[in-house]
Design an enzyme around this catalytic site. Structure first.
Site, short mmCIF file in Angstrom:
data_model
loop_
_atom_site.label_atom_id
_atom_site.label_comp_id
_atom_site.label_asym_id
_atom_site.label_seq_id
_atom_site.Cartn_x
_atom_site.Cartn_y
_atom_site.Cartn_z
CG ASP A 169 -1.82 1.23 1.26
OD1 ASP A 169 -2.43 1.51 0.20
OD2 ASP A 169 -1.92 1.90 2.29
CB SER A 170 0.27 4.69 -1.10
OG SER A 170 -1.01 4.83 -0.52
N GLY B 15 -1.96 9.35 -4.58
CA GLY B 15 -3.02 10.02 -5.35
C GLY B 15 -2.53 11.14 -6.26
CB CYS C 130 -2.73 1.19 -2.86
SG CYS C 130 -2.50 2.87 -3.48
CG ASN C 131 -9.03 2.15 -4.21
OD1 ASN C 131 -9.85 1.54 -4.88
ND2 ASN C 131 -9.05 2.14 -2.90
CB THR C 132 -3.46 5.49 -6.49
OG1 THR C 132 -4.33 6.27 -5.68
CG2 THR C 132 -2.86 6.34 -7.58
CD GLU D 31 -3.30 8.79 6.61
OE1 GLU D 31 -2.36 9.51 6.95
OE2 GLU D 31 -3.22 7.92 5.72
CB CYS E 130 -10.79 5.51 -0.38
SG CYS E 130 -9.40 6.10 0.63
CG HIS F 166 -7.50 6.11 4.52
ND1 HIS F 166 -6.71 5.74 3.45
CD2 HIS F 166 -6.65 6.59 5.46
CE1 HIS F 166 -5.44 6.01 3.73
NE2 HIS F 166 -5.37 6.53 4.94
#
Lengths: 266, 266
Positions: free
Chosen positions: B9-10, B42, B72-74, B151, B184, B186
């Site tokens: 993940d990012s 992103g 991670c979506n991106t 976050e 996302c 999150h």
């Protein structure tokens, strides 16, 4: 030449799986084969179920299918592993998708399964759940009254409600399940009655819906999803009485089935 | 030597996916690598995201992982296809599982997607949905306020509720969706607020839950499901600030993460 998804079942029950495939994968073409002449498979020996299933599989392989769905709990329990080992195309059964979906939604890891006597006594769902997580508590219950009732088209009213209530009673007493798998392809037709009887706190899992979802993934994973523009022309075959097959299909499906043919396999 | 599932993940968002993997596949071992030093992905160019993702992938390949989850979506939008083509192990992204789950539950084929600006403008969910069914109407909405809020640990209270209400307003007006994908990693942390704001008639899909479900299927399909008796020892690596990573993880997970290490990749 576009390739179809093959769907086999002991009779008409697998039509609920076919309906979900048509809904979730509207571009895919189906070839359905129901062994109505020799159904139900539930009371038959493993040897018979294996032999009959292979006859159906071989019939569909001649039609160049790209993926096989075993839309019958009994046939899945007895043949899935050998079909997966021996065929060159992906083979999806109806048991494992329901098990994975139940694990996804259950919070307390106490999962109920209802099905025919054959399915429940095979413990196929317990094995599928424990394959992933041995700590899951599984409560199985055979509901032999449901299939005849559904095939007679009794999906509403007092008799249906009483039958569901009486059948599910043992599952409602002191077992603390939070998820219930409908482990028979006929049961989605009375899902509303089952949900009402069990209460809204119980998550009800339909194997057909979950099987279609997993077919969608495997098609994508193997790069087999149809990406053309042609509309599908589904084909339905039955080894037995076409009238009954058509009658049931026309009640279960939103539109009449388009193409029904008899087939002789032995 | 047992093989783990690799999760990249990012940053910390993919921990919601890791949490679902640990819940739905409690016997599987995870190796998580979060690129906290260079997150968020992103706003970065495609070239950067591709390069950073490959660095993480190569790092995990050295650890002999059996399956890779791009949590991670991106990174999924930009790299999934090439990773699937070039790696010898199965690669699962977070976009397609959410799309398939939405198709399963939507009755009216009108599906909403919320995510970061990068994910929404990439139209990756629209492409994933239309890959299966072009008739689906997709309503995308970027909710840039959600990631910083989550976050910062603001998951309840008036500020959180107001932010969710204001962000989702455009989706509530005249679009008739019956399903909403949380696009996302999150967002599952504020799922309860999103569900409350959208109303109980909207089915909310969490990509993490659906990704874990599909990992479960692909492990079984490839005969990679761990069947031993050893308990898993998960490993978590972060390219950046360990303190922040640990702080977030300990809020998100029910138990503290066991093994967190810094890693340098460049």
């Amino acid at each position: 030449m576009r390739q179809a998804i093959g769907v086999i079942d002991s009779g008409v029950g697998g039509l609920t799986v076919a309906r979900e495939l048509m809904r979730q994968l509207p571009n895919e073409q189906l070839i359905y084969l129901g062994d109505t002449k020799r159904c139900p498979y539930g009371p038959r020996s493993k040897e018979e179920v294996v032999a009959f299933t292979w006859q159906m599989v071989n019939h569909l392989l001649e039609k160049n299918i790209k993926l096989l769905v075993v839309a019958c709990n009994t046939a899945t329990a007895f043949t899935l592993e050998q079909l997966q080992q021996q065929l060159d195309i992906p083979v999806i059964g109806v048991i494992q998708p329901g098990a994975r979906a139940a694990i996804k939604v259950s919070k307390n890891k106490r999962i109920g399964v209802i099905g025919t006597e054959g399915t429940i006594s095979s413990e196929a769902y317990t094995k599928a759940l424990h394959y992933i997580d041995k700590s899951i508590v599984v409560k199985g219950l055979a509901c032999p009254a449901f299939v005849p009732m559904v095939e007679d088209g009794i999906l509403e009213g007092e008799v249906a409600e009483e039958t569901v209530k009486n059948s599910l009673h043992p599952l409602k007493v002191n077992n603390g399940i939070d998820t219930l798998i409908l482990g028979c392809t006929h049961y989605p037709l009375i899902r509303h009655l089952i949900q009402k009887e069990m209460g809204l706190n119980i998550q009800v899992i339909c194997s057909g819906e979950e099987t279609a979802r997993e077919v969608s993934l495997i098609l994508a994973y193997q790069d087999l999803t149809y990406q053309g523009e042609e509309k599908p022309n589904h084909e339905f075959y039955s080894t037995g009485d076409l009238d009954k097959f058509e009658r049931v299909a026309n009640v279960w499906f939103e539109e009449p089935i388009q193409y029904l043919k008899p087939v002789i396999i032995d």
